[in-house]
Design an enzyme around this catalytic site. Structure first.
Site, PDB file in Angstrom:
ATOM      1  CG  ASP A 291     -32.371 106.117 158.416  1.00 44.96           C
ATOM      2  OD1 ASP A 291     -32.534 105.902 159.605  1.00 44.96           O
ATOM      3  OD2 ASP A 291     -31.082 105.967 157.975  1.00 44.96           O
TER       4      ASP A 291
HETATM    5  C1  GLC Z   1     -28.650 107.976 159.787  1.00 44.64           C
HETATM    6  C2  GLC Z   1     -30.194 107.878 160.764  1.00 44.64           C
HETATM    7  C3  GLC Z   1     -30.850 108.464 160.463  1.00 44.64           C
HETATM    8  C4  GLC Z   1     -30.651 110.064 159.550  1.00 44.64           C
HETATM    9  C5  GLC Z   1     -29.367 109.483 158.149  1.00 44.64           C
HETATM   10  C6  GLC Z   1     -28.245 110.233 157.565  1.00 44.64           C
HETATM   11  O1  GLC Z   1     -27.935 106.243 160.393  1.00 44.64           O
HETATM   12  O2  GLC Z   1     -31.280 106.970 161.048  1.00 44.64           O
HETATM   13  O3  GLC Z   1     -31.612 109.391 161.315  1.00 44.64           O
HETATM   14  O4  GLC Z   1     -31.067 110.829 158.896  1.00 44.64           O
HETATM   15  O5  GLC Z   1     -28.720 108.141 158.727  1.00 44.64           O
HETATM   16  O6  GLC Z   1     -27.583 110.908 158.812  1.00 44.64           O
END
Ligand code: GLC
Length: 733
Positions: A291
């Site tokens: 993430d």
């Molecule tokens: C965010 C979220 C994740 C998302 C990623 C890209 O922090 O936790 O669910 O897909 O970043 O935006």
């Protein structure tokens, strides 16, 4: 002589043009070759720097997602593995892809990703709402449209479905999951993966799925984001892993590692889940992306002393691609030199990423056709699905004296902060959603009741605050009407990432507006537009009817008006419990038994029962369940029996009914939840007719349980098959 020279030149050009140059065409460029052969051929050609860049993901375009600011990145290496694409037109993406294909040494296409959570431009109900439709096929169709629109903008990979089982509506991200039940999340996970990937990801309009957040994010303490979780191995296996296992088995190309700590080990440095479970036990052959910043965040979680150690821990645990923080680019080469990561693991990680790119057909069609918006977005069929999905996701919670549907009503007042607002129906994580695409409640009602009823409207108050200056007008409008529809709720931005709330109440000002309107004595229908279950006891006392409309996308207003008019018959049922109060949280149906009976262990100041339980939802039809029967009350592992129930529609109105089949193992060497959903089916039952529902019981799959190593077992003895308030015992012998 000249002629000969020309002939030679012409021949050479022809050979090059048709790839017949003297150098043999590399296998990785041969679309007819086996993908594994292409992967291995390419990896063997790559330099270390090229390999490491494949393991990184930057952002392209200005990122407007509140929690992950990212500037338009200019210095993007042409060998980058992936980009999160924050623009909504293909030309910028194609231009970047062209650089990768033509300016890099090997011409490896970039994988463009984006958060397509519940639609791309045609915005559907939030996933928590979609789960309440109990219609996986409809959700598959919606996902297919989302994939088509994303693909048309050059997105080949979505960070969805999110299948974090959650029982705490204080957590803002409950909107993104499919509720509190593992089986429900697993069924919808498969439907979404199928909608995105189809049977062949290389087809047009197909995008790679990404199961997230692996694993157990929904157990975040006190419903807050980024905080630790305490999850035993037993609960990991019986509650949080099942949707991910289902998604992997459905062929999901990728997963995303989560931010939180799992009983002391961060998910993004957790070799057990990322390698032993995912790669060794489940044999997943795609890849895991961290993430956003989850690698460097290992420092804050007390796991890594510095960025370099964080890189080593995340990479060795089993994260192939590093999202946004560039840790892998910065430190992997050094770590290799120091022998702290193994070149074999680097090669294997690159293979996994290339395998997904080959399966997507990106080497053959790296560019996307640049189309006008009218050919990509909000197509008639897509909007039809949007309205149907919204109508089937909404849940009728109360309908005293059948005040609904509103038929032959002279004047209807539509009052409240959501009445004329359209933005909120988009919910959070709206990808390329636009408020101007939304048909809100007032517009929906005016269209629905044109020529039949007069529609009056007043805002009454804002979503929050203390300004009651609009109450008088709202009361005046209510008095001038025959029925009042009060539109309350939360803003779309009040749920989603980093949107935890200490209370699940609807702001007081809105409850006060309802009281003022209710005091007029008119029949009151309350619409609840939220991205999470909310506290409704005080609202329930002032409403003749309550419809939970969720954040239901671009056709929310059409669906709401259709439900209020009876054009749609409500069929939604809750996929997540509505607590009686915030103090009850967590409260969910599939809890384990307590040690005491009677009132011991119950609250002394409030009821311990939820306001509205899992699978609750009303219809305009009335359904009578016949006797629950089983084809045999004894079975052995490997045999199947079936349970049946016939349901009669005793009303004058055709209706859709979902039958939820639960199992219970009353006594087990690992205690089981009081009941567990193991199958559901939704069918149309015409007025006055009977329909039989059948549950084919596979004992190990449906009655079995898992232990803390994830091993499925089947105890002999009594089990109970439950539907509604009926229960029949069967025996595994
Ligand atoms: C965010 C979220 C994740 C998302 C990623 C890209 O922090 O936790 O669910 O897909 O970043 O935006």
């Amino acid at each position: 002589m000249m002629k000969l020279k020309h002939l030679a030149t012409a021949t050479f050009c022809l050979m090059v043009a048709f790839g017949c140059s003297s150098e043999k065409r590399p296998i990785y460029k041969d679309a007819s070759a086996d993908i594994e052969a292409r992967v291995n051929d390419l990896v063997n050609r790559m330099t270390l720097e090229e390999k490491i860049l494949q393991l990184n993901q930057y952002v392209l375009g200005v990122n407007t997602v509140e929690n992950n600011f990212g500037e338009m990145v200019k210095d993007i290496p042409v060998e980058i593995g992936s980009l999160i694409y924050f623009n909504d037109h293909a030309e910028v993406r194609n231009a970047m892809q062209k650089k990768a294909m033509e300016e890099s040494r090997l011409g490896i296409p970039i994988l463009f990703g984006h958060d397509v959570i519940h639609g791309y431009r045609t915005t559907y109900p939030i996933p928590l709402a979609l789960a309440c439709s109990w219609n996986p096929e409809l959700v598959r169709q919606a996902s297919e449209v989302a994939a088509q629109e994303a693909y048309d903008c050059g997105v080949n990979w979505t960070f969805s479905p999110m299948v974090d089982v959650s029982r705490d509506p204080r957590w803002g991200r409950v909107m993104e999951c499919f509720g509190e039940d593992p089986y429900t999340n697993a069924v919808f996970c498969k439907a979404v993966v199928k909608g995105y990937q189809g049977d062949d990801m290389s087809e047009k309009n197909r995008i790679a799925a990404c199961l997230k957040h692996y694993v157990g994010y929904g157990a975040s303490e006190a419903g807050r984001d980024y905080v630790p979780t305490e999850i035993s191995d037993q609960t990991l296996w019986d509650t949080y892993l099942p949707p991910f296992e289902a998604g992997v088995k459905a062929g999901a190309a990728t997963l995303m590692s989560a931010f939180h700590t799992i009983s002391g080990i961060p998910a993004s440095a957790n070799h057990y889940i990322l390698t032993e479970v995912l790669k060794e036990k489940w044999q997943h052959d795609g890849f895991v992306v961290s993430d956003w910043g989850a690698v460097e965040q290992l420092r804050y979680q007390g796991m890594a002393e510095d960025e370099k150690e964080a890189t080593m821990l995340a990479f060795n645990a089993g994260i192939e691609m590093d999202m946004a923080d560039r840790m892998y680019q910065k430190y992997l080469a050094e770590l290799l030199e120091e022998g702290k990561v193994d070149m074999k693991l680097v090669d294997e990680s690159v293979r996994r990423i290339l395998r997904v790119k080959f399966r997507l057909g990106l080497f053959e069609h790296p560019y996307v056709e640049e189309k006008p918006e009218s050919e990509m977005y909000l197509l008639p069929k897509s909007l039809e699905i949007a309205e149907k999905a919204a109508a089937e996701s909404m849940v009728l919670l109360k309908n005293e004296n059948s005040v609904l549907p509103l038929e032959n009503v002279g004047t209807i007042a539509v009052i409240g902060p959501v009445a004329s607002d359209s933005t909120q129906h988009l919910g959070n994580w709206g990808a390329r959603a636009r408020a101007e695409d939304v048909i809100g409640i007032v517009q929906g009602m005016c269209e629905e009741y044109a020529g039949k009823s007069k529609i009056l409207t007043a805002k009454g108050c804002d979503f929050e605050g203390n300004d009651k200056s609009g109450f008088a007008e709202a009361v005046r409008v209510a008095k001038a009407s025959d029925v009042v529809v009060v539109c309350l709720g939360h803003k779309g931005s009040w749920s989603g990432e980093n949107q935890s709330r200490s209370t699940i109440e609807i702001p007081k000002i809105q409850e006060e507006l309802l009281s003022a309107v209710e005091a007029t004595g008119k029949p009151v229908v309350v619409l609840v537009t939220t991205g999470r279950p909310v506290e409704l006891p005080r609202i329930e006392q002032k409403a003749d009817a309550i419809l939970q409309t969720w954040h239901s996308g671009v056709r929310a207003g059409k669906a709401i008006a259709g439900l209020l008019s009876g054009r749609y018959n409500p069929s939604g049922k809750l996929a997540m419990t509505f607590p009686y109060s915030t103090g009850q949280i967590p409260v969910y149906y599939n809890r384990r038994h307590r040690a005491r009976t009677g009132d011991q262990g119950l609250y002394k100041d409030i009821t311990s029962e939820p306001m509205y339980p899992f699978a609750y939802g009303l219809s305009y039809s009335t359904f009578e369940y016949g006797k629950l029967t089983v084809s045999s009350d004894k079975l052995k592992e490997g045999e199947t029996i079936y349970a049946e129930v016939t349901v009669k529609n005793t009303s004058q109105r055709d209706g859709l009914e979902t039958v939820h089949w639960f199992v219970k193992d009353p006594y087990s060497h690992i205690t089981r939840p009081v009941k567990e959903l193991k199958y559901f089916e939704k069918k149309l039952i015409k007025a006055g007719e009977n329909v039989t529902f059948r549950f084919e019981i596979n004992p190990l799959r449906d009655l079995g349980f898992v232990n803390r190593e994830g091993k499925k077992y089947l105890d002999k003895g009594e089990y109970r098959i439950m539907v509604g308030d009926q229960s029949v015992s069967i025996y595994v012998i």
